[in-house]
Every structure is written in C-alpha cells, then in structure tokens.
Design a protein around this motif. Structure first.
Motif, PDB file in Angstrom:
ATOM      1  N   LEU A  12      -0.391  12.198  47.133  1.00  0.00           N
ATOM      2  CA  LEU A  12       1.036  11.970  46.979  1.00  0.00           C
ATOM      3  C   LEU A  12       1.797  12.982  47.817  1.00  0.00           C
ATOM      4  N   ALA A  13       2.691  12.494  48.664  1.00  0.00           N
ATOM      5  CA  ALA A  13       3.385  13.360  49.618  1.00  0.00           C
ATOM      6  C   ALA A  13       4.896  13.251  49.465  1.00  0.00           C
ATOM      7  N   THR A  14       5.574  14.324  49.893  1.00  0.00           N
ATOM      8  CA  THR A  14       7.018  14.325  50.092  1.00  0.00           C
ATOM      9  C   THR A  14       7.247  14.468  51.595  1.00  0.00           C
ATOM     10  N   PHE A  15       8.169  13.696  52.145  1.00  0.00           N
ATOM     11  CA  PHE A  15       8.308  13.674  53.597  1.00  0.00           C
ATOM     12  C   PHE A  15       9.724  13.266  53.995  1.00  0.00           C
TER      13      PHE A  15
ATOM     14  N   LEU B 207       6.066  15.879  57.133  1.00  0.00           N
ATOM     15  CA  LEU B 207       5.628  16.257  55.800  1.00  0.00           C
ATOM     16  C   LEU B 207       6.364  17.517  55.339  1.00  0.00           C
ATOM     17  N   LEU B 208       6.789  17.518  54.082  1.00  0.00           N
ATOM     18  CA  LEU B 208       7.465  18.646  53.471  1.00  0.00           C
ATOM     19  C   LEU B 208       6.572  19.228  52.375  1.00  0.00           C
ATOM     20  N   ALA B 209       6.968  20.342  51.799  1.00  0.00           N
ATOM     21  CA  ALA B 209       6.271  20.832  50.613  1.00  0.00           C
ATOM     22  C   ALA B 209       6.241  19.689  49.597  1.00  0.00           C
ATOM     23  N   PRO B 210       5.097  19.415  48.995  1.00  0.00           N
ATOM     24  CA  PRO B 210       4.997  18.221  48.145  1.00  0.00           C
ATOM     25  C   PRO B 210       5.908  18.241  46.931  1.00  0.00           C
ATOM     26  N   LEU B 211       6.265  19.437  46.433  1.00  0.00           N
ATOM     27  CA  LEU B 211       7.205  19.510  45.321  1.00  0.00           C
ATOM     28  C   LEU B 211       7.910  20.843  45.328  1.00  0.00           C
TER      29      LEU B 211
ATOM     30  N   ASP C 195       7.699  37.644  47.757  1.00  0.00           N
ATOM     31  CA  ASP C 195       8.622  36.585  47.352  1.00  0.00           C
ATOM     32  C   ASP C 195       9.398  35.952  48.493  1.00  0.00           C
ATOM     33  N   PHE C 196       9.100  36.312  49.739  1.00  0.00           N
ATOM     34  CA  PHE C 196       9.818  35.744  50.881  1.00  0.00           C
ATOM     35  C   PHE C 196       9.314  34.357  51.251  1.00  0.00           C
ATOM     36  N   ALA C 197       8.065  34.000  50.877  1.00  0.00           N
ATOM     37  CA  ALA C 197       7.532  32.689  51.269  1.00  0.00           C
ATOM     38  C   ALA C 197       6.238  32.378  50.527  1.00  0.00           C
ATOM     39  N   THR C 198       6.105  31.126  50.143  1.00  0.00           N
ATOM     40  CA  THR C 198       4.853  30.539  49.658  1.00  0.00           C
ATOM     41  C   THR C 198       4.765  29.149  50.274  1.00  0.00           C
ATOM     42  N   THR C 199       3.613  28.772  50.775  1.00  0.00           N
ATOM     43  CA  THR C 199       3.457  27.436  51.348  1.00  0.00           C
ATOM     44  C   THR C 199       2.584  26.570  50.454  1.00  0.00           C
ATOM     45  N   LEU C 200       3.020  25.333  50.221  1.00  0.00           N
ATOM     46  CA  LEU C 200       2.256  24.329  49.483  1.00  0.00           C
ATOM     47  C   LEU C 200       2.083  23.101  50.375  1.00  0.00           C
ATOM     48  N   GLY C 201       0.930  22.414  50.233  1.00  0.00           N
ATOM     49  CA  GLY C 201       0.755  21.171  50.981  1.00  0.00           C
ATOM     50  C   GLY C 201      -0.716  20.883  51.283  1.00  0.00           C
ATOM     51  N   PRO C 202      -0.996  19.895  52.117  1.00  0.00           N
ATOM     52  CA  PRO C 202       0.000  19.033  52.748  1.00  0.00           C
ATOM     53  C   PRO C 202       0.541  17.946  51.799  1.00  0.00           C
TER      54      PRO C 202
END
Length: 307
Positions: free
Chosen positions: A3-6, A55-59, A167-174
């Motif tokens: 399941l993706a957010t895009f 593609l964006l961070a999924p949530l 706390d400046f960045a966290t990456t989630l995905g794809p």
C-alpha cells in the motif's frame, strides 16, 4: 499487499502496488483511514505506472517509537558514542525505546537535511511495524533513523535521550507491506528477512531482522503497557547489527571508517520482502546561535521565598 501514498497529476493519493503499477483507491482515502478501517473491498481505479508517480512517505504516523532491539548495534554504537564497552544489563530487562518526531518524516528519494553543523552524519537501517486497530500489527515498512552522531553524543551526556541528534528527519517507505504478506518469513515469531545498507552503491552492512532480541509483538505489548497505542503508530525495530549504521562500525574499528555521510551521498536500504528506500544527503540552513546559558550563582541563590 503493498500500500503506497503517492503524488500523481497534482493529487496526493493512496493505492495498491501490483508489479510496476499502482491502482489508486477511489475517493482518495488517507493511509491512516485505510489502516483504521481496512483496505479490503475498497474500489480502485485503473493502474498507473509507478514510473509516472512520485512515491511519498506511506503515512504520517500518529507517533513514532523507536526501539533498540539488536545487541550488536548497542555494543558497537555505545563504544562509538560514549567510549563504553559491552551492553548495559538494563537492556536485557525490557525492549527500550525513545520517541522521535512524527512531523519530520520523509519519503523515498527525498533529500535529508542534516543539521548544518553536524560532521558525524549517519544512517540507521531498521524495519518498522505499523500499528492497526486494537493493538494489532497492520504491516511493515523500511525505517531510516537518521542520526547526527556528534550532536547525539553531546546531548546524551545529560541522560535525556538523543533529541536534536535525531529529530530532524526520519524516512519511511517505499510503501507498507501488510502483515499477512510476510507471514511466510516468520520463524519462532521473528521475521527472517535479510536487510542491507549501501552508500553510493557500496554495501556497508547486512544482517537478518530475526537477530532481534524481541519480536514486534512483544515490543508492541511493552509500548502499550500502562499507556496507549493507536492505529497509525509506528514502532521501529532499532538498527540491525553487522553494519546497520556507520557508528557501529566506527566503534568496532576504533576510527570513523567508513567515513561519515557527506552532502550528495546516496544511501539505499533494502529489506527482503519489502523493497528498497533511497535518499540523498544534504545540509539544512545554518541555525541561528542560541542565547548563552544563565548559570546559577550559588552566592546569590535564595534558599527561601522572599516576600
């Protein structure tokens, strides 16, 4: 199911990824809504090629708890950050976690704006469980807990967590892979997935997710103890061992080898059964200097309220 957010044609959408296409959900529900109410039975539009979407961070998580579930990581990073050796005995008592910032979540191919003053920049290879209704695990995604190790080292001397070192960045995905899709990888409750990290195309770390000290279910139960966990919360596994981050290797090698990340470096995390997540390193704008601390003068301290 993936399941993706895009973004597509100016719209932010969610959908089901199948092969090289994504089928958007009709009505454009947000991922939090899908997690809370389910994806089965939702109508979808015709497939759109993945190469035509962003593609964006999924949530956008309700909260992010990041655990530290790998002994090898704890031992190596502890030596690198504060010069200590071994694993603290308290680590074995319960799956410790800290909260990080849900408002600075990035997605695939986003640039990661490290604090400009940081010179010990690091990635962290993790898998995250996405929580569903009634304290269940809805699915999994790749989690990169970016770390400014120099800031972290200074801050943790105050014994209050990594704070601005994280706390400046966290990456989630794809995307989010639903839990049922990974059931075939379960071994004694652990997900037996190969995880790897590369910098500029060169692999620097590889480990099995099943080397965790606790299952995700145990970590979820601990997170919910005397507290509240809701659908859309994210639980990070903690960084895998055997080079899941640079700081572990620095602690093991006794020097910053491989070197810290620099602007323009490309980091790719790959997890079996989930996919790959790539980001490029950048620098945020320099921060304004802080006002100097006001130190307490014992000679002028008042021991009782003056009226």
């Amino acid at each position: 199911m993936r399941l993706a957010t895009f973004r597509h044609e100016g719209r932010t959408r969610t959908g089901i990824v199948e092969g090289d296409q994504v089928r958007p959900f009709l009505g454009d529900p947000g991922m939090r809504e899908i997690i809370e109410t389910g994806w089965a039975g939702r109508d979808t539009a015709s497939g759109v090629p993945l190469k035509e979407v962003r593609l964006l961070a999924p949530l956008r998580p309700a909260s992010i708890r990041d655990f530290v579930a790998f002994e090898e990581h704890v031992e190596g990073v502890r030596r690198s950050i504060d010069g200590a050796s071994g694993v603290p005995e308290a680590w074995y008592a319960a799956p410790t976690f800290y909260f990080t910032n849900p408002h600075t979540v990035l997605g695939p191919d986003d640039s990661v704006p490290f604090p400009a003053g940081s010179v010990a920049r690091d990635f962290e290879l993790e898998v995250a469980a996405v929580i569903g209704p009634n304290e269940t695990i809805f699915g999994y995604t790749i989690f990169n807990d970016w770390s400014a190790r120099d800031l972290q080292s200074r801050e943790m001397k105050v014994s209050l967590g990594p704070a601005k070192g994280k706390d400046f960045a966290t990456t989630l995905g794809p995307w989010i892979v639903t839990a049922d899709e990974l059931d075939g990888f379960k071994r004694d409750g652990f997900l037996d997935l190969w995880c790897s990290a590369s910098v500029n195309g060169v692999e620097v770390g590889r480990d099995l997710l099943s080397n965790m000290g606790w299952t995700f279910e145990t970590m979820l139960a601990y997170a919910a103890r005397d507290s509240r966990v809701v659908a859309g919360d994210v639980l990070g596994s903690g960084t895998v061992g055997n080079g899941g981050c640079l700081a572990e290797l620095w602690g093991r090698n006794g020097r910053q080898d491989p070197p810290p990340l620099r602007d323009g470096d490309v980091v790719t995390l790959t997890v079996e059964g989930i996919g790959s997540l790539t980001n490029r390193i950048a620098s945020a704008a320099p921060a304004s200097p802080l006002a100097p601390v006001r130190r307490r003068d014992p000679a002028n301290a008042r021991s009782e309220r003056q009226h």
